[in-house]
Design a protein around this motif. Sequence first.
Motif, PDB file in Angstrom:
ATOM      1  N   ILE A  13       0.857  -1.183   0.000  1.00 51.79           N
ATOM      2  CA  ILE A  13       0.000   0.000   0.000  1.00 51.79           C
ATOM      3  C   ILE A  13       0.898   1.240   0.000  1.00 51.79           C
ATOM      4  N   THR A  14       0.609   2.188  -0.877  1.00 52.78           N
ATOM      5  CA  THR A  14       1.381   3.432  -0.892  1.00 52.78           C
ATOM      6  C   THR A  14       0.814   4.404   0.144  1.00 52.78           C
ATOM      7  N   ASP A  15       1.628   5.364   0.541  1.00 50.42           N
ATOM      8  CA  ASP A  15       1.198   6.367   1.517  1.00 50.42           C
ATOM      9  C   ASP A  15      -0.017   7.145   1.019  1.00 50.42           C
ATOM     10  N   ALA A  16      -0.132   7.333  -0.280  1.00 50.09           N
ATOM     11  CA  ALA A  16      -1.238   8.095  -0.851  1.00 50.09           C
ATOM     12  C   ALA A  16      -2.592   7.421  -0.602  1.00 50.09           C
ATOM     13  N   CYS A  17      -2.594   6.133  -0.356  1.00 47.57           N
ATOM     14  CA  CYS A  17      -3.841   5.383  -0.146  1.00 47.57           C
ATOM     15  C   CYS A  17      -4.389   5.527   1.267  1.00 47.57           C
ATOM     16  N   PHE A  18      -3.565   5.961   2.193  1.00 45.86           N
ATOM     17  CA  PHE A  18      -3.969   5.910   3.588  1.00 45.86           C
ATOM     18  C   PHE A  18      -5.088   6.881   3.954  1.00 45.86           C
ATOM     19  N   GLU A  19      -5.216   7.976   3.256  1.00 50.34           N
ATOM     20  CA  GLU A  19      -6.300   8.911   3.570  1.00 50.34           C
ATOM     21  C   GLU A  19      -7.655   8.237   3.357  1.00 50.34           C
ATOM     22  N   SER A  20      -7.842   7.596   2.223  1.00 45.11           N
ATOM     23  CA  SER A  20      -9.124   6.936   1.956  1.00 45.11           C
ATOM     24  C   SER A  20      -9.318   5.711   2.852  1.00 45.11           C
ATOM     25  N   LEU A  21      -8.233   4.983   3.132  1.00 45.26           N
ATOM     26  CA  LEU A  21      -8.348   3.814   4.013  1.00 45.26           C
ATOM     27  C   LEU A  21      -8.668   4.227   5.447  1.00 45.26           C
ATOM     28  N   ASN A  22      -8.158   5.370   5.877  1.00 44.29           N
ATOM     29  CA  ASN A  22      -8.454   5.844   7.233  1.00 44.29           C
ATOM     30  C   ASN A  22      -9.923   6.213   7.398  1.00 44.29           C
ATOM     31  N   VAL A  23     -10.547   6.703   6.352  1.00 49.05           N
ATOM     32  CA  VAL A  23     -11.988   6.993   6.414  1.00 49.05           C
ATOM     33  C   VAL A  23     -12.755   5.686   6.646  1.00 49.05           C
ATOM     34  N   LEU A  24     -12.370   4.641   5.928  1.00 49.16           N
ATOM     35  CA  LEU A  24     -13.014   3.329   6.095  1.00 49.16           C
ATOM     36  C   LEU A  24     -12.708   2.752   7.468  1.00 49.16           C
ATOM     37  N   ASP A  25     -11.489   2.934   7.927  1.00 47.61           N
ATOM     38  CA  ASP A  25     -11.086   2.453   9.245  1.00 47.61           C
ATOM     39  C   ASP A  25     -11.875   3.150  10.349  1.00 47.61           C
ATOM     40  N   ASP A  26     -12.129   4.445  10.186  1.00 51.11           N
ATOM     41  CA  ASP A  26     -12.917   5.188  11.180  1.00 51.11           C
ATOM     42  C   ASP A  26     -14.312   4.587  11.331  1.00 51.11           C
ATOM     43  N   ALA A  27     -14.905   4.159  10.236  1.00 53.72           N
ATOM     44  CA  ALA A  27     -16.241   3.552  10.299  1.00 53.72           C
ATOM     45  C   ALA A  27     -16.199   2.242  11.069  1.00 53.72           C
ATOM     46  N   VAL A  28     -15.142   1.461  10.880  1.00 54.12           N
ATOM     47  CA  VAL A  28     -14.992   0.203  11.635  1.00 54.12           C
ATOM     48  C   VAL A  28     -14.844   0.513  13.117  1.00 54.12           C
ATOM     49  N   GLU A  29     -13.975   1.457  13.425  1.00 58.75           N
ATOM     50  CA  GLU A  29     -13.720   1.818  14.821  1.00 58.75           C
ATOM     51  C   GLU A  29     -14.993   2.308  15.518  1.00 58.75           C
ATOM     52  N   LYS A  30     -15.756   3.155  14.853  1.00 60.57           N
ATOM     53  CA  LYS A  30     -17.002   3.670  15.448  1.00 60.57           C
ATOM     54  C   LYS A  30     -18.004   2.547  15.690  1.00 60.57           C
ATOM     55  N   ALA A  31     -18.127   1.630  14.746  1.00 60.63           N
ATOM     56  CA  ALA A  31     -19.063   0.507  14.906  1.00 60.63           C
ATOM     57  C   ALA A  31     -18.639  -0.391  16.058  1.00 60.63           C
ATOM     58  N   VAL A  32     -17.340  -0.639  16.186  1.00 63.01           N
ATOM     59  CA  VAL A  32     -16.845  -1.480  17.278  1.00 63.01           C
ATOM     60  C   VAL A  32     -17.090  -0.800  18.613  1.00 63.01           C
ATOM     61  N   GLU A  33     -16.744   0.481  18.701  1.00 65.53           N
ATOM     62  CA  GLU A  33     -16.930   1.222  19.956  1.00 65.53           C
ATOM     63  C   GLU A  33     -18.392   1.265  20.380  1.00 65.53           C
ATOM     64  N   ALA A  34     -19.299   1.339  19.411  1.00 63.79           N
ATOM     65  CA  ALA A  34     -20.730   1.389  19.708  1.00 63.79           C
ATOM     66  C   ALA A  34     -21.325   0.000  19.903  1.00 63.79           C
ATOM     67  N   GLY A  35     -20.547  -1.045  19.580  1.00 65.70           N
ATOM     68  CA  GLY A  35     -21.080  -2.410  19.653  1.00 65.70           C
ATOM     69  C   GLY A  35     -22.166  -2.644  18.620  1.00 65.70           C
ATOM     70  N   ASP A  36     -22.084  -1.931  17.515  1.00 67.05           N
ATOM     71  CA  ASP A  36     -23.111  -1.967  16.473  1.00 67.05           C
ATOM     72  C   ASP A  36     -22.751  -3.008  15.406  1.00 67.05           C
ATOM     73  N   GLU A  37     -23.208  -4.224  15.615  1.00 68.71           N
ATOM     74  CA  GLU A  37     -22.915  -5.328  14.703  1.00 68.71           C
ATOM     75  C   GLU A  37     -23.431  -5.057  13.292  1.00 68.71           C
ATOM     76  N   ALA A  38     -24.587  -4.417  13.180  1.00 70.05           N
ATOM     77  CA  ALA A  38     -25.173  -4.132  11.865  1.00 70.05           C
ATOM     78  C   ALA A  38     -24.299  -3.179  11.057  1.00 70.05           C
ATOM     79  N   ALA A  39     -23.640  -2.243  11.704  1.00 74.36           N
ATOM     80  CA  ALA A  39     -22.746  -1.313  11.015  1.00 74.36           C
ATOM     81  C   ALA A  39     -21.346  -1.902  10.875  1.00 74.36           C
ATOM     82  N   PHE A  40     -20.954  -2.745  11.818  1.00 78.70           N
ATOM     83  CA  PHE A  40     -19.607  -3.308  11.832  1.00 78.70           C
ATOM     84  C   PHE A  40     -19.306  -4.171  10.609  1.00 78.70           C
TER      85      PHE A  40
END
Length: 92
Positions: A13-40
């Motif tokens: 993965i190049t450094d240029a890809c990390f901005e878009s991947l971090n947006v996707l990662d944030d969604a995973v993190e929020k779903a995990v923190e909320a315990g929201d299986e449907a969003a996870f």
Amino acid sequence: MIVRILGEGQFDITDACFESLNVLDDAVEKAVEAGDEAAFRPALAALLAGVRAEGVPHDPESLDESDLILPPEDASIDEVREMLGDEGLIPG
């Protein structure tokens, strides 16, 4: 950077890809923190799909160590919770 998806393989993965991947990662993190299986489940699938789309498969014959390790697509929310760092699965 070399990113491993457990049970699947490594991707370069190049450094240029990390901005878009971090947006996707944030969604995973929020779903995990909320315990929201449907969003996870779709959030994790989207993150892994992003790595596959943005990355280039790393030479399977190489013995290079992974810089980041991501869970497999069928990981449970609790398994991913254990893997989360202070900055999610993907730092940045």
